[in-house]
Design a protein around this motif. Sequence first.
Motif, short mmCIF file in Angstrom:
data_model
loop_
_atom_site.label_atom_id
_atom_site.label_comp_id
_atom_site.label_asym_id
_atom_site.label_seq_id
_atom_site.Cartn_x
_atom_site.Cartn_y
_atom_site.Cartn_z
N PRO A 1 -46.20 6.16 -5.46
CA PRO A 1 -45.37 6.23 -6.68
C PRO A 1 -45.21 7.63 -7.25
O PRO A 1 -44.18 7.95 -7.81
N THR A 2 -46.20 8.48 -7.08
CA THR A 2 -46.10 9.83 -7.63
C THR A 2 -45.39 10.79 -6.68
O THR A 2 -45.14 11.93 -7.04
N ASN A 3 -45.03 10.34 -5.48
CA ASN A 3 -44.37 11.19 -4.49
C ASN A 3 -42.85 11.10 -4.67
O ASN A 3 -42.13 10.60 -3.82
N LYS A 4 -42.36 11.61 -5.76
CA LYS A 4 -40.94 11.50 -6.10
C LYS A 4 -40.07 12.46 -5.29
O LYS A 4 -38.88 12.23 -5.12
N VAL A 5 -40.65 13.51 -4.73
CA VAL A 5 -39.89 14.49 -3.97
C VAL A 5 -39.38 13.90 -2.65
O VAL A 5 -38.25 14.16 -2.25
N GLU A 6 -40.20 13.09 -1.99
CA GLU A 6 -39.83 12.58 -0.67
C GLU A 6 -38.99 11.31 -0.69
O GLU A 6 -38.45 10.92 0.34
N MET A 7 -38.91 10.64 -1.82
CA MET A 7 -38.17 9.38 -1.85
C MET A 7 -36.77 9.59 -2.41
O MET A 7 -36.58 10.32 -3.36
N LEU A 8 -35.80 8.93 -1.80
CA LEU A 8 -34.43 9.12 -2.24
C LEU A 8 -34.18 8.60 -3.65
O LEU A 8 -34.90 7.74 -4.14
N LYS A 9 -33.19 9.20 -4.25
CA LYS A 9 -32.77 8.83 -5.59
C LYS A 9 -31.27 8.57 -5.53
O LYS A 9 -30.61 9.00 -4.59
N GLN A 10 -30.76 7.92 -6.51
CA GLN A 10 -29.33 7.62 -6.51
C GLN A 10 -28.49 8.89 -6.40
O GLN A 10 -27.50 8.94 -5.70
N GLU A 11 -28.93 9.95 -7.06
CA GLU A 11 -28.15 11.19 -7.05
C GLU A 11 -28.47 12.10 -5.86
O GLU A 11 -27.80 13.09 -5.65
N ASN A 12 -29.50 11.76 -5.06
CA ASN A 12 -29.85 12.61 -3.92
C ASN A 12 -30.51 11.78 -2.83
O ASN A 12 -31.66 11.37 -2.96
N ILE A 13 -29.78 11.57 -1.73
CA ILE A 13 -30.38 10.83 -0.62
C ILE A 13 -30.91 11.76 0.47
O ILE A 13 -31.53 11.32 1.42
N ASN A 14 -30.68 13.07 0.32
CA ASN A 14 -31.12 14.03 1.32
C ASN A 14 -32.60 14.34 1.12
O ASN A 14 -32.99 15.41 0.66
N THR A 15 -33.44 13.35 1.48
CA THR A 15 -34.88 13.46 1.27
C THR A 15 -35.61 13.00 2.52
O THR A 15 -35.03 12.37 3.41
N LYS A 16 -36.90 13.29 2.57
CA LYS A 16 -37.71 12.91 3.73
C LYS A 16 -37.70 11.40 3.95
O LYS A 16 -37.60 10.93 5.08
#
Length: 167
Positions: free
Chosen positions: A97-112
């Motif tokens: 849950p605290t690993n917000k950098v690697e999980m995609l978000k609605q505004e950014n899917i370019n993630t690990k």
Amino acid sequence: MALIKLNPKSSLNKAFLKVKPNRLEIEKFKAYLIGLLDNINETESEEFHKNLISEFLKKTYYDPSYYINTKGNNDLVIHNGKDAKDSVAVIIEAKKPTNKVEMLKQENINTKGFHELVLYFLRERVIHKNHEIKLLGKAIEQSGAKAWFDVGNAISKVANKLPPKNK
């Protein structure tokens, strides 16, 4: 590329909207969903949350007809049958849950997390020749199990345009 936000009703296959669930099933689902959300613990590991999601899926629908477990590097997969030998139908990618950098978000899917989903899908499709995979990342976890994305249709459309692998 940004994800399009859909409410549950508009994201469901229209065939499911014709099925009327009974009140007992709805109450059971609500109880398990509340239990899942109540057990989210931001200090716990990714593995802890994968187990929560796996148990939720088993209790609400999939057990005993569908096998849910890890497969290779895939965090969770739902098989098309009762055994690990059955083909994979759904790939689930989870992050702590605290690993917000690697999980995609609605505004950014370019993630690990998104890159891993694409890689796992292509492995299933190309290497394992699994053309039965229905959805990719049907459930993706961010902040515990509070945000879910269905990115399967978009990736499937792109992957279906890929030329067959040369032998």
